[in-house]
Design a protein around this motif. Structure first.
Motif, PDB file in Angstrom:
ATOM      1  N   MET A   1      -4.719  17.273  -9.397  1.00 56.57           N
ATOM      2  CA  MET A   1      -3.628  18.230  -9.518  1.00 56.57           C
ATOM      3  C   MET A   1      -2.364  17.729  -8.835  1.00 56.57           C
ATOM      4  N   THR A   2      -2.506  17.206  -7.621  1.00 54.88           N
ATOM      5  CA  THR A   2      -1.339  16.730  -6.885  1.00 54.88           C
ATOM      6  C   THR A   2      -0.654  15.590  -7.625  1.00 54.88           C
ATOM      7  N   THR A   3      -1.429  14.672  -8.169  1.00 59.13           N
ATOM      8  CA  THR A   3      -0.843  13.536  -8.871  1.00 59.13           C
ATOM      9  C   THR A   3      -0.072  13.981 -10.094  1.00 59.13           C
ATOM     10  N   GLU A   4      -0.633  14.876 -10.895  1.00 63.19           N
ATOM     11  CA  GLU A   4       0.060  15.313 -12.109  1.00 63.19           C
ATOM     12  C   GLU A   4       1.355  16.048 -11.781  1.00 63.19           C
ATOM     13  N   VAL A   5       1.330  16.947 -10.798  1.00 60.92           N
ATOM     14  CA  VAL A   5       2.543  17.682 -10.442  1.00 60.92           C
ATOM     15  C   VAL A   5       3.616  16.731  -9.910  1.00 60.92           C
TER      16      VAL A   5
ATOM     17  N   THR B   1       4.059  13.361  -1.483  1.00 62.50           N
ATOM     18  CA  THR B   1       3.310  14.124  -0.497  1.00 62.50           C
ATOM     19  C   THR B   1       3.528  13.564   0.906  1.00 62.50           C
ATOM     20  N   VAL B   2       3.350  14.421   1.885  1.00 67.00           N
ATOM     21  CA  VAL B   2       3.401  14.044   3.302  1.00 67.00           C
ATOM     22  C   VAL B   2       2.247  14.745   4.006  1.00 67.00           C
ATOM     23  N   PRO B   3       1.736  14.181   5.092  1.00 68.83           N
ATOM     24  CA  PRO B   3       0.638  14.838   5.810  1.00 68.83           C
ATOM     25  C   PRO B   3       1.138  15.985   6.677  1.00 68.83           C
TER      26      PRO B   3
ATOM     27  N   ARG C   1     -11.180   8.917  -2.604  1.00 67.72           N
ATOM     28  CA  ARG C   1     -10.161   9.780  -3.217  1.00 67.72           C
ATOM     29  C   ARG C   1      -9.133  10.230  -2.188  1.00 67.72           C
ATOM     30  N   ARG C   2      -9.558  10.489  -0.960  1.00 66.74           N
ATOM     31  CA  ARG C   2      -8.583  10.810   0.086  1.00 66.74           C
ATOM     32  C   ARG C   2      -7.669   9.623   0.354  1.00 66.74           C
ATOM     33  N   HIS C   3      -8.240   8.426   0.351  1.00 67.32           N
ATOM     34  CA  HIS C   3      -7.424   7.230   0.586  1.00 67.32           C
ATOM     35  C   HIS C   3      -6.353   7.092  -0.494  1.00 67.32           C
ATOM     36  N   LEU C   4      -6.696   7.340  -1.738  1.00 72.31           N
ATOM     37  CA  LEU C   4      -5.710   7.262  -2.812  1.00 72.31           C
ATOM     38  C   LEU C   4      -4.618   8.308  -2.625  1.00 72.31           C
ATOM     39  N   LEU C   5      -5.003   9.505  -2.231  1.00 69.86           N
ATOM     40  CA  LEU C   5      -4.017  10.568  -2.029  1.00 69.86           C
ATOM     41  C   LEU C   5      -3.080  10.234  -0.886  1.00 69.86           C
ATOM     42  N   GLU C   6      -3.602   9.645   0.195  1.00 73.74           N
ATOM     43  CA  GLU C   6      -2.773   9.307   1.348  1.00 73.74           C
ATOM     44  C   GLU C   6      -1.930   8.057   1.103  1.00 73.74           C
ATOM     45  N   THR C   7      -2.454   7.102   0.343  1.00 73.27           N
ATOM     46  CA  THR C   7      -1.761   5.829   0.158  1.00 73.27           C
ATOM     47  C   THR C   7      -0.703   5.905  -0.939  1.00 73.27           C
ATOM     48  N   LEU C   8      -1.036   6.508  -2.060  1.00 72.62           N
ATOM     49  CA  LEU C   8      -0.102   6.570  -3.187  1.00 72.62           C
ATOM     50  C   LEU C   8       0.916   7.686  -3.032  1.00 72.62           C
TER      51      LEU C   8
ATOM     52  N   GLY D   1       1.105  10.692  -4.107  1.00 78.64           N
ATOM     53  CA  GLY D   1       1.431  11.440  -5.314  1.00 78.64           C
ATOM     54  C   GLY D   1       1.692  10.585  -6.531  1.00 78.64           C
ATOM     55  N   ARG D   2       1.707   9.262  -6.396  1.00 77.48           N
ATOM     56  CA  ARG D   2       1.904   8.393  -7.548  1.00 77.48           C
ATOM     57  C   ARG D   2       0.628   8.312  -8.378  1.00 77.48           C
ATOM     58  N   ALA D   3       0.789   7.981  -9.674  1.00 73.45           N
ATOM     59  CA  ALA D   3      -0.349   7.879 -10.571  1.00 73.45           C
ATOM     60  C   ALA D   3      -1.251   6.720 -10.166  1.00 73.45           C
ATOM     61  N   TYR D   4      -2.528   6.852 -10.435  1.00 74.83           N
ATOM     62  CA  TYR D   4      -3.507   5.826 -10.087  1.00 74.83           C
ATOM     63  C   TYR D   4      -4.290   5.425 -11.329  1.00 74.83           C
ATOM     64  N   VAL D   5      -4.917   4.254 -11.253  1.00 74.41           N
ATOM     65  CA  VAL D   5      -5.720   3.760 -12.369  1.00 74.41           C
ATOM     66  C   VAL D   5      -6.998   4.587 -12.451  1.00 74.41           C
ATOM     67  N   PRO D   6      -7.322   5.166 -13.599  1.00 76.70           N
ATOM     68  CA  PRO D   6      -8.567   5.945 -13.698  1.00 76.70           C
ATOM     69  C   PRO D   6      -9.782   5.087 -13.364  1.00 76.70           C
TER      70      PRO D   6
END
Length: 619
Positions: free
Chosen positions: A239-243, A251-253, A401-408, A410-415
């Motif tokens: 959800m976060t990535t699409e928005v 995103t920020v922590p 998945r948390r690592h992707l959310l924190e690192t990217l 909000g940017r799109a990721y490779v499925p």
């Protein structure tokens, strides 16, 4: 974020038929669900899941009150009335016709064994608080994008549960089979019990699935419970990535509880707006702080993950208000806007999306859409090992998945990159503990337990605030330190590039390499090549020192001396109490004890700063 509750036979199912299906409100007596929903302007429930085809239903079809009562109250087919009439017309007796509509084992048989039948699990999906604020105060386009992202994230999570998690069981769990088809009734809610914005979805997953032979059996609900965190991180990431991609956000922590994992919120949403919308959360946090302090005083430590969930549930029940009268979304939107304007003014409310997009553009300018799988593998393995010690694949997948959310951010990721990182972490750093036994069925891949051969990080102490005593570092804080230590070791292992270009090997299927690579490089070289990106993407919680900066650790001699004095005073009081209790029995020994105790106390606490409270920065 996902929370789970049980829908049981006795009174729980009535709560869902009368309240949850009516917007968490109290439906008027004698009024049908359809009429009540239309009068209140509430959206009707809808059917989801691949298991609908076996029941003759279609996805998106409206959930009726009678269907809910039959499936979630009696464990029967949602169209049992029609089926029973047809059987009666064919000459079948009434009891046989009724049993023919039962899905699986009749609940009467379960109750005769003095057991309470479990008819469904309620998975509640809700986005982060900052997304709720954007949805409530944004324009129509922003609201449609957030709602569409929410619907897709819920659908993606349910598909993942069907593909990877759902199983049916029989013979008291001795028999199991894959069950890639769930039956789900979904109900959209727009506010909390205080009337403030809270977009969330109740997904009632029926505890009945069909096997390939056509028979119906119960779900392995324990397996679903174990994978809730992995499903939670998937929903949040999707959800976060699409928005963020649709609206140009990032995103920020946001640190909710000191020492625990921060929540990745939308950059630019003011904390005042989050507090305004989270009235229920503030009440829960106030009560939770008190019962957590009581827990620490009783047990002498911070509560673990399971204890935190139990305390949070207790606090939520203590602060739960009465049911409200539901209102349509357009009225709620108007009331929310007026409330926010009166509290914060037009500028803060009307320019909310512009501020978020400006903050997102600044973050996107320095955080590239790159993921280094070498560093990601180290981070995931180190954090999971430090937090759990013994872990399973679901824990590693959730951390990936948390690592992707924190690192990217909000940017799109490779499925599929989350599964790739989890698999690499297990292959490279995991040491399997589960040993298959001869003569028994080999365990499934998700039932294998692992550990890692990392050095266990030592604990340290953090200075207390607002008059509170120093606290021990949490497992999450130690996990972040262990991860950063291992990442720095990889960067320090950088070797000189090869003199001649070697044959370029094919890249990992999901590894995102840095641009302009001229020759094949080692994982350490690839990690160092995008070190700047990783540092830019690292959440500010870690870079600014509020979580893992050594400046906040109780490692200086002065702070260690304070802790030693604090400990000496506590131990002295404890000894005094013990001596007073023993004085009537050992009066003669009590006269000689102070001198000996003083000597032993002085000898013991002279070495206290070097004994496990951490080392000084000079060492």
């Amino acid at each position: 974020m996902i929370s789970v509750a049980k829908v049981q036979r006795r009174n729980a199912w009535r709560y869902y038929v009368r309240g949850v299906a009516f917007g968490d409100g109290r439906r008027p007596v004698g009024q049908t669900l359809k009429d009540a929903q239309e009068m209140a302007g509430l959206p009707p429930g809808r059917w989801l899941g691949r298991g609908l085809a076996a029941l003759g239903l279609t996805e998106g079809q409206v959930v009726t009150e009678r269907q809910m009562k039959l499936l979630f109250g009696e464990g029967r087919h949602p169209d049992a009335d029609r089926m029973e009439r047809e059987l009666l017309d064919d000459g079948v007796d009434r009891e046989t016709a009724r049993l023919a509509t039962v899905l699986g084992q009749p609940i009467e048989e379960i109750e005769r064994r003095k057991q309470t039948p479990l008819l469904a699990l309620d998975f509640v999906f809700r986005p982060q608080a900052s997304l709720v604020v954007l949805w409530a105060l944004g324009d129509d386009r922003t609201r449609r994008i957030i709602e569409r992202a929410h619907e897709r994230a819920v659908a993606t999570t349910l598909r993942w549960l069907e593909d990877e998690v759902a199983q049916t069981r029989w013979a008291s769990g001795r028999g199991r089979a894959k069950a890639p088809a769930l039956v789900v009734a979904a109900f959209r809610h727009n506010d909390n019990r205080n009337g403030f914005p809270l977009l969330h979805e109740h997904c009632l997953i029926a505890n009945r699935v069909q096997r390939p032979d056509g028979s119906w059996y119960a779900l392995d609900t324990v397996r679903l419970y174990k994978n809730v965190v992995a499903a939670d991180t998937l929903y949040t990431l999707e959800m976060t990535t699409e928005v963020c991609e649709e609206l140009g956000l990032a995103t920020v922590p946001r640190e909710v509880t000191p020492g625990l994992r921060p929540v990745m919120e939308i950059a630019g949403v003011d904390q005042e707006l989050i507090d305004w919308s989270s009235t229920r959360r503030r009440r829960i946090e106030d009560v939770l702080e008190g019962i957590t302090d009581d827990y620490v005083k009783k047990h002498g430590r911070l509560p673990g993950e399971r204890a935190r969930h139990g305390l949070a549930w207790w606090a939520a029940q203590e602060t739960r208000p009465d049911k409200k009268t539901p209102r349509p979304l357009d009225q709620l939107l108007a009331w929310w806007r007026v409330s926010a304007l009166l509290k914060f003014g037009h500028r803060m409310v009307d320019e909310l999306l512009q501020r978020c997009q400006a903050a997102g553009a600044a973050i996107r300018a320095r955080v590239r859409p790159w993921v280094d799988t070498a560093l990601a593998t180290v981070d995931v393995a180190a954090v999971v090992f430090t937090v759990r010690g013994i872990f399973y694949r679901r824990h590693v997948l959730a951390e990936a998945r948390r690592h992707l959310l924190e690192t990217l951010r909000g940017r799109a990721y490779v499925p599929g990159i989350d599964s790739h990182i989890a698999n690499r972490a297990l292959e490279r750093y995991g040491r399997q503990l589960t040993v298959p036994q001869k003569g028994r069925r080999p365990p499934a891949a998700d039932q294998l337990s692992y550990t890692a051969d990392f050095t266990w990080p030592t604990r340290w102490w953090i200075a207390g605030t607002d008059g509170k005593p120093p606290r021990e570092s949490t497992r999450y804080e130690r996990a972040r330190l262990a991860s950063l230590t291992l990442q720095n070791a990889i960067r320090d292992a950088l070797t000189a590039p090869p003199e001649a270009p070697a044959a370029t090997a094919s890249a990992a299927p999901h590894g995102v390499d840095h641009p302009g690579r001229a020759a094949a490089q080692t994982p350490a070289q690839r990690a160092a090549a995008i070190h700047a990106h990783q540092q830019a993407a690292m959440p500010q919680e870690y870079l600014e020192g509020r979580t893992t900066d050594p400046a906040t650790w109780m490692t200086s001699p002065q702070n260690l001396a304070r802790i030693a004095a604090f400990t000496r005073a506590a131990e002295a009081r404890s000894r005094t109490v013990e001596e007073q209790a023993d004085q009537p029995k050992h009066a003669h020994q009590a006269k000689q004890a102070p001198a000996a105790d003083a000597g032993s106390q002085q000898q013991h606490h002279t070495a206290q700063p070097d004994q496990g409270r951490g080392a000084s920065p000079d060492r």
